[in-house]
Design an enzyme around this catalytic site. Structure first.
Site, short mmCIF file in Angstrom:
data_model
loop_
_atom_site.label_atom_id
_atom_site.label_comp_id
_atom_site.label_asym_id
_atom_site.label_seq_id
_atom_site.Cartn_x
_atom_site.Cartn_y
_atom_site.Cartn_z
CE LYS A 20 148.20 -4.14 -28.06
NZ LYS A 20 149.00 -5.14 -27.34
N GLY A 35 148.94 -12.88 -22.29
CA GLY A 35 149.66 -13.38 -21.12
C GLY A 35 149.51 -14.87 -20.86
CB ALA A 60 147.90 -11.32 -27.14
N GLY A 61 149.74 -13.96 -26.57
CA GLY A 61 149.63 -15.40 -26.44
C GLY A 61 150.89 -16.18 -26.77
CG ASN A 116 154.94 -7.14 -22.05
OD1 ASN A 116 154.43 -6.06 -21.82
ND2 ASN A 116 155.95 -7.55 -21.29
CB THR A 117 153.70 -12.30 -20.69
OG1 THR A 117 152.74 -11.25 -20.59
CG2 THR A 117 153.81 -12.99 -19.34
#
Lengths: 69, 259
Positions: free
Chosen positions: B101, B162, B188-189, B210-211
């Site tokens: 990635k 994040g 992301a986001g 992830n987050t």
């Protein structure tokens, strides 16, 4: 053989005598762990660790996988 | 019902890709990943601890490369050179594994990608035999360029890494999908399950997060929610949603009313 000083992950490291990358990894408890070594900007494949002697002034980076997104 | 997700030379059943950062510990990381059903798991590369904690457990002891497809990232890199170097180290670390990635950040506050450096790194990596999944801005022109140059997946951001803001520009994602020949994975986001569903309903091929899982109050439960959200969003996309109308349309017959 004389003592050598090299940079390991950004820290000056001293060893009483020359050693190869495999010996260094074992000293660091990396035996059987997944890691990669770069020496003076070049990746040293696992198959060459035993044959690669650390010299005075070398710059070594050892990396492993950590949590990330 | 659903076709597999094909990325480069690989094929996957799950369309949810997850990260391994920000969890309380490695046990929680592993349990959340299992609950998510993800097959592709991102990791970062950092200096090995050579100090007192040199015998601390290793992430890959918990997330075995034999069970999951490990996707090393270049997080924290701000130049093409650093990103390429990280990918080279990752390939050595993972015994020749060539799927990476790529992310090259532009600045620390927004964590938006530097697209000039991203494209430069992608070119070098592709020429060197890497299969590149690329984190990028949600700009249709950049996404098309990355697609054309041979990235195996193009991964536009939904919103800053994040941030949990969800998909701030769904129209842009729709245009990117229209132009694409490679899997488009929103990366992301994403903040909660509905964000993941929306991405899939738009027609995205997958979602990487992830987050949203790691920082949920109950990460394992959120991992399950995200798994379901991606599956249901995909089903809704394949089913084809009804048309929106401005006014009401009765669902029950208007004839035969009791007077």
């Amino acid at each position: 053989m004389s003592a050598i000083v090299f940079k390991l992950n950004g820290e000056l490291t001293q060893k009483p005598k020359e050693l190869n990358l495999n010996e260094l990894a074992n000293e660091l408890n990396l035996f059987r762990k997944k890691f990669a070594i770069e020496m003076n900007g070049e990746i040293i494949p696992k198959s060459s660790h035993s044959a690669t002697l650390i010299k005075d002034g070398d710059v070594i980076e050892i990396v492993h996988a950590v949590g990330g997104g | 019902m659903t076709s597999p997700l094909r990325i480069g030379s690989r094929s996957f059943e799950s369309r949810l890709l997850v990260g391994t950062g920000k969890y309380k510990n490695l046990e929680e990381t592993r349990d959340a990943i299992i609950a998510s059903g993800a097959e592709i798991v991102t990791v970062a590369l950092r200096r090995t601890n050579i100090g007192q904690n040199s015998d601390e457990p290793n992430l890959l002891d918990f997330i075995s490369p034999d069970k999951w497809t490990i996707l090393p990232n270049t997080a924290g890199c701000f130049s093409a050179e650093d990103a390429v170097r990280t990918c080279m180290l990752a390939r050595e670390l993972l015994d020749g594994h060539n799927l990476v990635k790529l992310e090259v950040l532009g600045e620390k506050k927004t964590l938006y990608p530097n697209m000039t450096q991203t494209i430069s790194a992608a070119k070098t990596l592709i020429e060197d035999g890497f299969e590149v999944m690329v984190y990028c801005s949600d700009d249709p022109i950049f996404c098309k360029e990355l697609d054309d140059m041979g990235c195996v997946s193009v991964m536009p951001l939904a919103s800053p890494i994040g941030s949990g803001l969800g998909i701030v520009n769904p129209h842009s994602i729709s245009i990117i999908l229209e132009n694409s020949t490679k899997p488009i994975i929103v990366d992301a986001g994403v903040g909660t399950a509905s964000d993941a569903s929306i991405a899939m309903e738009l027609g995205c091929d997958g979602v990487l997060m992830n987050t949203a899982i790691a920082k949920a109050a109950k990460p394992i439960l959120m991992a399950e929610a995200m798994k379901d959200a991606v599956i249901s969003g995909r089903k809704a996309f394949l089913a084809g949603r009804m048309q929106k109308t401005l006014f009401g349309n009765a669902s029950s017959p208007i004839q035969g009313l009791i007077e």
